[in-house]
Design a protein around this motif. Structure first.
Motif, PDB file in Angstrom:
ATOM      1  N   TRP A 212       0.307   1.505  -1.878  1.00 25.51           N
ATOM      2  CA  TRP A 212       1.313   1.546  -0.818  1.00 25.51           C
ATOM      3  C   TRP A 212       0.677   1.002   0.447  1.00 25.51           C
ATOM      4  N   SER A 213       1.494   0.755   1.457  1.00 32.70           N
ATOM      5  CA  SER A 213       1.012   0.124   2.692  1.00 32.70           C
ATOM      6  C   SER A 213       0.054   1.057   3.436  1.00 32.70           C
ATOM      7  N   VAL A 214      -1.175   0.590   3.616  1.00 32.89           N
ATOM      8  CA  VAL A 214      -2.205   1.381   4.305  1.00 32.89           C
ATOM      9  C   VAL A 214      -2.056   1.189   5.816  1.00 32.89           C
ATOM     10  N   PRO A 215      -1.937   2.265   6.598  1.00 31.70           N
ATOM     11  CA  PRO A 215      -1.790   2.120   8.048  1.00 31.70           C
ATOM     12  C   PRO A 215      -3.086   1.646   8.696  1.00 31.70           C
ATOM     13  N   GLU A 216      -2.948   0.991   9.831  1.00 32.94           N
ATOM     14  CA  GLU A 216      -4.118   0.588  10.597  1.00 32.94           C
ATOM     15  C   GLU A 216      -4.830   1.827  11.143  1.00 32.94           C
ATOM     16  N   ILE A 217      -6.115   1.704  11.396  1.00 33.79           N
ATOM     17  CA  ILE A 217      -6.876   2.822  11.949  1.00 33.79           C
ATOM     18  C   ILE A 217      -6.236   3.273  13.264  1.00 33.79           C
ATOM     19  N   GLY A 218      -6.058   4.572  13.402  1.00 32.69           N
ATOM     20  CA  GLY A 218      -5.478   5.124  14.622  1.00 32.69           C
ATOM     21  C   GLY A 218      -3.972   5.228  14.592  1.00 32.69           C
ATOM     22  N   VAL A 219      -3.349   4.691  13.567  1.00 34.85           N
ATOM     23  CA  VAL A 219      -1.892   4.751  13.452  1.00 34.85           C
ATOM     24  C   VAL A 219      -1.537   5.801  12.405  1.00 34.85           C
ATOM     25  N   LYS A 220      -0.810   6.817  12.816  1.00 39.86           N
ATOM     26  CA  LYS A 220      -0.420   7.875  11.882  1.00 39.86           C
ATOM     27  C   LYS A 220       0.749   7.390  11.041  1.00 39.86           C
ATOM     28  N   PRO A 221       0.627   7.470   9.718  1.00 37.27           N
ATOM     29  CA  PRO A 221       1.711   6.991   8.871  1.00 37.27           C
ATOM     30  C   PRO A 221       2.946   7.866   8.963  1.00 37.27           C
ATOM     31  N   ASP A 222       4.083   7.271   8.712  1.00 39.80           N
ATOM     32  CA  ASP A 222       5.326   8.015   8.588  1.00 39.80           C
ATOM     33  C   ASP A 222       5.143   9.066   7.479  1.00 39.80           C
ATOM     34  N   PRO A 223       5.731  10.256   7.626  1.00 36.89           N
ATOM     35  CA  PRO A 223       5.560  11.297   6.599  1.00 36.89           C
ATOM     36  C   PRO A 223       5.930  10.821   5.193  1.00 36.89           C
ATOM     37  N   ASN A 224       6.971   9.994   5.079  1.00 37.80           N
ATOM     38  CA  ASN A 224       7.346   9.473   3.764  1.00 37.80           C
ATOM     39  C   ASN A 224       6.270   8.540   3.212  1.00 37.80           C
ATOM     40  N   ASP A 225       5.724   7.695   4.102  1.00 35.95           N
ATOM     41  CA  ASP A 225       4.649   6.806   3.667  1.00 35.95           C
ATOM     42  C   ASP A 225       3.404   7.605   3.276  1.00 35.95           C
ATOM     43  N   GLU A 226       3.133   8.652   4.029  1.00 38.82           N
ATOM     44  CA  GLU A 226       1.969   9.483   3.735  1.00 38.82           C
ATOM     45  C   GLU A 226       2.106  10.121   2.347  1.00 38.82           C
ATOM     46  N   LYS A 227       3.312  10.561   2.028  1.00 40.29           N
ATOM     47  CA  LYS A 227       3.569  11.149   0.712  1.00 40.29           C
ATOM     48  C   LYS A 227       3.370  10.120  -0.393  1.00 40.29           C
ATOM     49  N   LEU A 228       3.873   8.895  -0.167  1.00 39.94           N
ATOM     50  CA  LEU A 228       3.722   7.833  -1.160  1.00 39.94           C
ATOM     51  C   LEU A 228       2.259   7.429  -1.324  1.00 39.94           C
ATOM     52  N   LEU A 229       1.527   7.390  -0.217  1.00 37.15           N
ATOM     53  CA  LEU A 229       0.105   7.058  -0.285  1.00 37.15           C
ATOM     54  C   LEU A 229      -0.653   8.076  -1.137  1.00 37.15           C
ATOM     55  N   ARG A 230      -0.380   9.352  -0.930  1.00 31.97           N
ATOM     56  CA  ARG A 230      -1.055  10.395  -1.710  1.00 31.97           C
ATOM     57  C   ARG A 230      -0.694  10.270  -3.191  1.00 31.97           C
ATOM     58  N   ARG A 231       0.574  10.000  -3.465  1.00 33.21           N
ATOM     59  CA  ARG A 231       0.998   9.874  -4.858  1.00 33.21           C
ATOM     60  C   ARG A 231       0.323   8.690  -5.537  1.00 33.21           C
ATOM     61  N   GLU A 232       0.238   7.564  -4.825  1.00 34.58           N
ATOM     62  CA  GLU A 232      -0.394   6.381  -5.411  1.00 34.58           C
ATOM     63  C   GLU A 232      -1.895   6.571  -5.586  1.00 34.58           C
ATOM     64  N   GLN A 233      -2.510   7.329  -4.697  1.00 35.61           N
ATOM     65  CA  GLN A 233      -3.933   7.630  -4.878  1.00 35.61           C
ATOM     66  C   GLN A 233      -4.151   8.447  -6.142  1.00 35.61           C
ATOM     67  N   LEU A 234      -3.254   9.405  -6.390  1.00 32.75           N
ATOM     68  CA  LEU A 234      -3.349  10.206  -7.610  1.00 32.75           C
ATOM     69  C   LEU A 234      -3.141   9.339  -8.842  1.00 32.75           C
ATOM     70  N   ARG A 235      -2.161   8.425  -8.774  1.00 30.13           N
ATOM     71  CA  ARG A 235      -1.892   7.545  -9.914  1.00 30.13           C
ATOM     72  C   ARG A 235      -3.061   6.606 -10.178  1.00 30.13           C
ATOM     73  N   LEU A 236      -3.660   6.113  -9.097  1.00 28.63           N
ATOM     74  CA  LEU A 236      -4.813   5.235  -9.283  1.00 28.63           C
ATOM     75  C   LEU A 236      -5.954   5.994  -9.947  1.00 28.63           C
ATOM     76  N   GLU A 237      -6.181   7.233  -9.514  1.00 26.79           N
ATOM     77  CA  GLU A 237      -7.292   7.980 -10.116  1.00 26.79           C
ATOM     78  C   GLU A 237      -7.009   8.303 -11.576  1.00 26.79           C
ATOM     79  N   LEU A 238      -5.762   8.560 -11.934  1.00 31.75           N
ATOM     80  CA  LEU A 238      -5.425   8.754 -13.339  1.00 31.75           C
ATOM     81  C   LEU A 238      -5.804   7.522 -14.158  1.00 31.75           C
TER      82      LEU A 238
END
Length: 235
Positions: A122-148
């Motif tokens: 998913w789209s990685v935010p630039e340093i210092g930019v807080k991601p939208d809560p929906n994007d943050e949720k998608l980022l966490r999910r994709e990190q889990l999928r990648l580790e699987l």
């Protein structure tokens, strides 16, 4: 056995969405990709396609695009892109893929000495930019999928030093400054040697075609940026 990659073909043999509206590089772009493919790829080679394969909204609409790619030489391996709306359940996708075509989703594949793994990302935010809560949720999910997928790749490894793990993502695994992210940390942790990605378009996008981070090689393979040519990854 050689490994090549090309991403974001955005085919539309059934869906009415010509890419030529986005500039001259998209004029007859599939014909250009196919010509380069036929010149480079043999029957025993592998072509990686990290997402945005078809504009089809359903598997029926995407079928012609998948069959067109499937008719090309070599094995084809896909991960999902953000515009692959046709990508439904894994069983349904694998049911329509032509012979010699494969997809990765929470798992991994091995051919010869190569082990393939990956996720959409998913789209990685630039340093210092807080991601939208929906994007943050998608980022966490994709990190889990990648580790699987990376854990599945671990199980396929035999310990042979000749084995090469190759990662696939649709989105870039880092921001425009190539900052470290959970994605890049995971690739380094699991011993992935090369990672391909796409999603970025336009000659002015802030990205390098090849870069190295934490001893991992990263390749941008968006077809419009590579001049509608396949990128050689390994042999």
């Amino acid at each position: 056995m050689k490994v090549f990659a090309v991403s974001d073909p955005h085919l539309s043999f059934t869906a009415e969405k010509p890419m030529s509206i986005f500039g001259a590089v998209w004029e007859n772009h599939w014909e250009a990709i196919a010509a380069d493919w036929l010149e480079k790829v043999g029957a025993d080679d592998i072509v990686l396609l990290p997402g945005d394969i078809s504009w089809g909204m359903t598997t029926d609409e995407a079928r012609k695009d998948l069959e067109t790619i499937g008719a090309m030489p070599g094995k084809k391996i896909y991960v999902k892109g953000n515009h692959d709306y046709w990508w439904g359940s894994l069983s349904k996708i694998r049911g329509i893929l032509p012979e010699g075509s494969y997809c990765i989703q929470n798992d991994a594949l091995k051919f010869g000495k190569f082990i393939f793994c990956g996720s959409r990302g998913w789209s990685v935010p630039e340093i210092g930019v807080k991601p939208d809560p929906n994007d943050e949720k998608l980022l966490r999910r994709e990190q889990l999928r990648l580790e699987l997928s990376l854990k599945a790749a671990e199980k396929l490894a035999t310990g042979d030093p000749r084995e090469i793990k190759i990662g696939m993502m649709h989105f870039p695994p880092f921001d425009s400054r190539m900052s470290s992210t959970p994605f890049t940390d995971l690739f380094a942790k699991y011993g992935v040697k090369k990672v391909i990605y796409g999603h970025l378009h336009g000659q002015k996008c802030r990205a390098e075609l090849r870069s190295i981070k934490n001893d991992v090689e990263y390749y941008l393979t968006s077809c419009d940026i590579t001049g509608n040519k396949l990128v050689f990854i390994a042999e």
